[in-house]
Design a protein around this motif. Structure first.
Motif, PDB file in Angstrom:
ATOM      1  N   MET A  12       0.875  -1.583  -0.116  1.00 14.01           N
ATOM      2  CA  MET A  12       0.092   0.081   0.046  1.00 14.01           C
ATOM      3  C   MET A  12       0.766   1.252   0.054  1.00 14.01           C
ATOM      4  O   MET A  12       2.044   1.251   0.372  1.00 14.01           O
ATOM      5  N   THR A  13       0.206   2.440  -0.284  1.00 12.61           N
ATOM      6  CA  THR A  13       0.874   3.592  -0.355  1.00 12.61           C
ATOM      7  C   THR A  13       0.260   4.381   0.773  1.00 12.61           C
ATOM      8  O   THR A  13      -0.943   4.253   0.910  1.00 12.61           O
ATOM      9  N   TYR A  22     -11.642  10.007   0.284  1.00  7.10           N
ATOM     10  CA  TYR A  22     -12.289   9.493   1.308  1.00  7.10           C
ATOM     11  C   TYR A  22     -12.953  10.173   2.527  1.00  7.10           C
ATOM     12  O   TYR A  22     -12.136  11.120   2.805  1.00  7.10           O
ATOM     13  N   THR A  23     -13.888   9.678   2.935  1.00 11.53           N
ATOM     14  CA  THR A  23     -14.504  10.393   4.165  1.00 11.53           C
ATOM     15  C   THR A  23     -14.130   9.798   5.303  1.00 11.53           C
ATOM     16  O   THR A  23     -14.404   8.391   5.455  1.00 11.53           O
ATOM     17  N   VAL A  24     -13.863  10.479   6.676  1.00  7.13           N
ATOM     18  CA  VAL A  24     -13.677   9.791   7.727  1.00  7.13           C
ATOM     19  C   VAL A  24     -14.573  10.586   9.093  1.00  7.13           C
ATOM     20  O   VAL A  24     -14.820  11.626   8.819  1.00  7.13           O
ATOM     21  N   VAL A  60      -7.992   0.720  -3.438  1.00  4.05           N
ATOM     22  CA  VAL A  60      -8.625   0.077  -2.436  1.00  4.05           C
ATOM     23  C   VAL A  60      -8.128   0.505  -1.014  1.00  4.05           C
ATOM     24  O   VAL A  60      -6.911   0.208  -0.921  1.00  4.05           O
ATOM     25  N   PRO A  61      -8.864   0.862  -0.072  1.00  6.51           N
ATOM     26  CA  PRO A  61      -8.395   1.709   1.097  1.00  6.51           C
ATOM     27  C   PRO A  61      -8.025   0.074   1.990  1.00  6.51           C
ATOM     28  O   PRO A  61      -8.534  -1.018   1.872  1.00  6.51           O
ATOM     29  N   LEU A  86      -5.240   3.039   6.650  1.00  2.89           N
ATOM     30  CA  LEU A  86      -3.799   3.330   6.806  1.00  2.89           C
ATOM     31  C   LEU A  86      -3.050   3.443   5.496  1.00  2.89           C
ATOM     32  O   LEU A  86      -1.978   3.951   5.711  1.00  2.89           O
ATOM     33  N   GLY A  87      -3.765   3.466   4.783  1.00  2.00           N
ATOM     34  CA  GLY A  87      -3.174   3.475   3.284  1.00  2.00           C
ATOM     35  C   GLY A  87      -3.997   3.015   2.046  1.00  2.00           C
ATOM     36  O   GLY A  87      -5.110   2.586   2.325  1.00  2.00           O
ATOM     37  N   ILE A  88      -3.691   2.944   0.870  1.00  4.89           N
ATOM     38  CA  ILE A  88      -4.468   2.388  -0.222  1.00  4.89           C
ATOM     39  C   ILE A  88      -3.488   1.697  -1.349  1.00  4.89           C
ATOM     40  O   ILE A  88      -2.326   1.868  -1.372  1.00  4.89           O
TER      41      ILE A  88
END
Length: 613
Positions: free
Chosen positions: A295-296, A329-331, A387-388, A397-399
Motif C-alpha cells: 500500500m501507499t 475518502y471520508t472519515v 482500495v483502502p 492506513l493507506g491504499i
C-alpha cells in the motif's frame, strides 16, 4: 544508395588517379536529422592513418574507389573532433537503442545516400540479416537473396533511421546537440528499465548514469532484478540513492529498502527527511506480500462534514510527485472510514455540497495482513482502481492502487508460468515455437532414457552380464519415465488450481489417497498390457526371455506406483517454496522427477536382469 560495408577498404585515389591508401572510416556531424559526411579516414600506404575533410576534397565515390578532387599535395588534413561520430568506430557492429521500437538493436551495416553532387548523408542502421550477410561478402548476400526469393520469402531491408538511434558506447551529450533526436532519457521509465535489462551491465550503467534523480528513481522502481540493481548502484553515493528514494512512491521505496541488508537500509533511511523515513518504516513493519507492504500512505481523506471545495483545495495542495488520486475518502471524528467519492462525483457536484451527502457508503476495504493476491482479486472483482487498507477500527492506513495490483497479477502470472513449465515466448497452447526450447521443456525424457540405457548397459558389462540384455529394460523404461513426468504435470496443475495456501493435513491426505488410487490403476494397466503383448512381441522367445520381459515391465509398474505415491512430496515442496516466496521451475521439477524414476527403474531392472541371467 550505398552501404558502408561496401565502402570500407575501397582505394582512395587523388585527382590524378594515384592510390593514396584504403578507406577506414567516415566521420559525420551528429546534430542533424540525416547527418552529412564531414571527413574521411584512410590508411596511407606505409604511413599512419590520415583524416581529410570531405567538403572540397572528395569528388565522388563509386565501386572503383573514393575519388578526390585534389592531388596528393593539395590534400587538406582535418583534425579529429571529439563531438564527431565515426561510423566504423562508434556505430558499426555496436549496440544502440531504437527509441521508436524501444528495444536494443545492433548496427549490422549503415545505409548512406547521395544528397547532391558531392554530398553523402547517413540514413540509418541496417539491423536485419541482409546487413550481416553483406558484411561477410556482397556475393553471399546476393546468393542468399536469390534463394530466399525463390522460396517466396525475400530478405527485406530493416533500417532504423538515425533520428531514432541512441548510442550506448559514448557520452550522448558529447555527440548529440539536435533536439530532433529522441534520446534515452526522454523515454518512459518502464522503457528505460527494459533497455537496461537488455544490454550488458557496463552499457546499462552508462545509460543509468545519464538519468536525472527523478528519472533514476522511477527507473529503479521498474527493475525487479536485484543483482542488476546492485550493479547499477555500485558506484552511487548513499546520499544520491536516498534522494532517489525520496522521489519514489513510498511503497516502491519500501520494496527497494526491503531488498537491502538491514545495515545499508537503515543508513539510507537516516539520510531521508523524517516524514519519508516514517512512511517507509511503517510499510516495512508489515509482512512481505501483504496489503500493508504494497500500500501507499499517500491518499486524501477528509471529514464527512467537509465540502467539495475543501476536497479540491486539498488536492491542489498536494505535491507534484504525490500518488495519483482516484478517490477522496471520508472519515468520522475517530478517523474511521465512512465513505468514498470518485473524482467524477466531485467534479459533477456543487462546491458547497458536503462530502458525506455524496459519499458512497457500501465500502470495500482490506486488512493490512491480507495476502497481496487476494487484494488484487478484490480489486478485480469490484472493478476498483484503488482500495483502502484499514485496521480493525476501520481507520484508513493507506491504499493499494491499480498499478500495484497489476504488478502482483503479472508477478503471480509469471510464477504460474514457471511452475507450469511455460515460457513467455510460448504460444497459447504452452508449446514453445523454438525447437530446442520445445525439446528441453517437453521431450527431455528421451535424453534421460538414452543416458539411463547407456548407463545400464555399462553396468551389465561391469557385472559380467551380457550388455545386449539392456534391450529389455529399454523397452519398458519409457513407460516409467512418461508416468513420472505426467504425475508432475498433474501436481503442477493441482497446485495452480488449488493454490489456497491452506495445506491442511486432511487436504494432503485426500490428495495422497487420490494419487495412490491413480498409481495403482496405472500400474495394473502396465502389467496387463505387458501380459497381453507378451505372446505377440516375443513369439520365438524362450521362457527366460519372456520372464525377463515381464520383470522389466513389472519394474516399470512399480516405479509408476512410487511416482504416484511420491506426488504428495512434490505438492508439499511447491507449497513450501510458495510460502517462502521462492521461484520454482516446472521444467526443472519434471526433469528431477524423471531422473529419479530413471535411476530407480534402472537399478530395479538391472537387478532383475542379473538375477535371471
Amino acid at each position: 544508395m550505398k552501404y558502408f560495408s561496401e565502402m570500407i577498404d575501397l582505394p582512395v585515389l587523388d585527382s590524378h588517379g594515384e592510390n593514396l591508401g584504403v578507406l577506414q572510416d567516415l566521420g559525420v556531424a551528429p546534430a542533424e536529422v540525416f547527418p552529412h559526411v564531414t571527413s574521411i579516414v584512410f590508411h596511407k600506404v606505409k604511413e599512419a592513418a590520415a583524416v581529410v575533410c570531405w567538403e572540397g576534397c572528395v569528388d565522388h565515390v563509386d565501386a572503383q574507389g573514393v575519388h578526390l578532387a585534389v592531388t596528393a599535395d593539395e590534400i587538406r588534413p582535418a583534425e579529429r573532433e571529439e563531438a564527431q561520430v565515426l561510423l566504423a568506430r562508434d556505430i558499426l557492429n555496436k549496440q544502440f537503442v531504437d527509441t521508436q521500437a524501444v528495444k536494443v538493436a545492433r548496427a549490422n551495416d549503415l545505409k548512406l545516400s547521395q544528397s547532391g553532387p558531392r554530398q553523402l548523408r547517413l540514413l540509418g542502421a541496417e539491423i536485419g540479416v541482409s546487413g550481416l550477410l553483406r558484411a561477410l561478402s556482397p556475393a553471399v548476400e546476393r546468393i542468399a537473396c536469390r534463394i530466399c526469393s525463390s522460396v517466396g520469402k525475400p530478405l527485406t531491408e530493416r533500417i532504423v533511421a538515425w533520428s531514432y538511434m541512441d548510442l550506448l558506447d559514448r557520452n550522448i551529450d558529447e555527440i548529440r546537440a539536435s533536439v530532433s533526436h529522441k534520446t534515452i532519457n526522454e523515454l518512459h521509465p518502464a522503457d528505460i528499465a527494459d533497455i537496461i535489462e537488455q544490454v550488458d551491465p557496463a552499457s546499462g550503467c552508462a545509460i543509468f548514469a545519464q538519468l536525472d534523480t527523478a528519472q533514476a528513481a522511477e527507473t529503479i522502481a521498474e527493475i525487479d532484478d536485484e543483482d542488476l540493481l546492485e550493479e547499477l548502484l555500485k558506484g552511487v553515493a548513499d546520499g544520491e540513492i536516498s534522494a532517489m528514494l525520496a522521489h519514489m512512491d513510498p511503497d516502491d521505496a519500501a520494496a527497494f529498502i526491503g531488498d537491502l541488508d538491514q545495515q545499508r537500509g537503515d543508513a539510507l533511511l537516516q539520510l531521508m527527511d523524517e516524514r519519508d523515513e516514517h512512511a517507509i518504516k511503517r510499510l516495512l513493519s508489515y509482512q512481505e506480500n501483504t496489503a500493508g507492504r504494497i500500500m501507499t500512505s499517500e491518499f486524501v481523506a477528509l471529514p464527512g462534514y467537509a465540502k467539495v471545495c475543501d476536497a479540491f483545495a486539498a488536492i491542489r495542495r498536494l505535491e507534484e510527485d504525490f500518488e495519483s488520486i482516484y478517490y477522496v475518502y471520508t472519515v468520522d471524528e475517530a478517523g474511521a472510514l465512512t465513505g468514498v467519492l470518485s473524482l467524477r462525483t466531485l467534479i459533477s457536484a456543487q462546491e458547497s455540497d458536503r462530502l458525506q451527502d455524496l459519499a458512497f457508503r457500501d465500502l470495500v476495504w482490506v486488512a493490512p495482513q491480507l495476502d497481496q493476491e487476494d487484494v488484487a482479486d478484490e480489486m478485480t472483482k469490484y472493478n476498483l482502481v484503488a482500495v483502502p487498507v484499514c485496521d480493525g477500527d476501520r481507520r484508513i492506513l493507506g491504499i493499494v492502487t491499480v498499478d500495484d495490483a497489476l504488478d502482483v497479477i503479472a508477478e503471480e502470472h509469471d510464477e504460474d508460468l514457471r511452475i507450469a513449465g511455460i515460457g513467455r515466448g510460448d504460444n497459447a497452447t504452452g508449446e514453445s515455437t523454438h525447437m530446442l526450447v520445445w525439446f528441453a521443456q517437453r521431450q527431455y525424457w528421451v535424453l534421460i532414457w538414452a543416458l539411463a540405457s547407456a548407463a545400464g548397459a555399462a553396468a551389465l558389462g561391469a557385472l559380467d552380464a551380457d550388455p545386449a540384455l539392456i534391450l529389455y529394460p529399454m523397452c519398458a523404461m519409457p513407460v516409467a519415465l512418461l508416468a513420472s513426468g505426467g504425475m508432475v504435470s498433474f501436481v503442477k496443475n493441482y497446485f495452480l488450481e488449488h493454490d489456497d495456501r491452506e495445506g491442511t493435513q486432511s487436504a494432503y491426505g485426500a490428495f495422497l489417497l487420490k494419487t495412490t488410487v491413480v498409481g495403482v490403476v496405472l500400474a495394473a494397466l502396465v502389467l496387463a498390457c505387458a501380459y497381453l503383448v507378451d505372446d505377440i512381441a516375443l513369439p520365438d522367445a524362450t521362457q527366460a526371455e519372456r520372464d525377463l520381459f515381464l520383470a522389466c515391465f513389472a519394474a516399470a509398474a512399480a516405479v509408476t506406483l512410487l511416482s504416484a505415491v511420491g506426488a504428495i512430496g512434490c505438492l508439499r515442496l511447491l507449497r513450501w517454496r510458495d510460502e517462502h516466496d521462492l521461484n520454482t521451475s516446472g521444467t526443472a521439477l519434471g526433469v528431477i522427477s524423471t531422473l529419479i524414476s530413471a535411476v530407480l527403474f534402472t537399478a530395479i531392472s538391472i537387478a532383475a536382469v542379473i538375477a535371471m541371467a
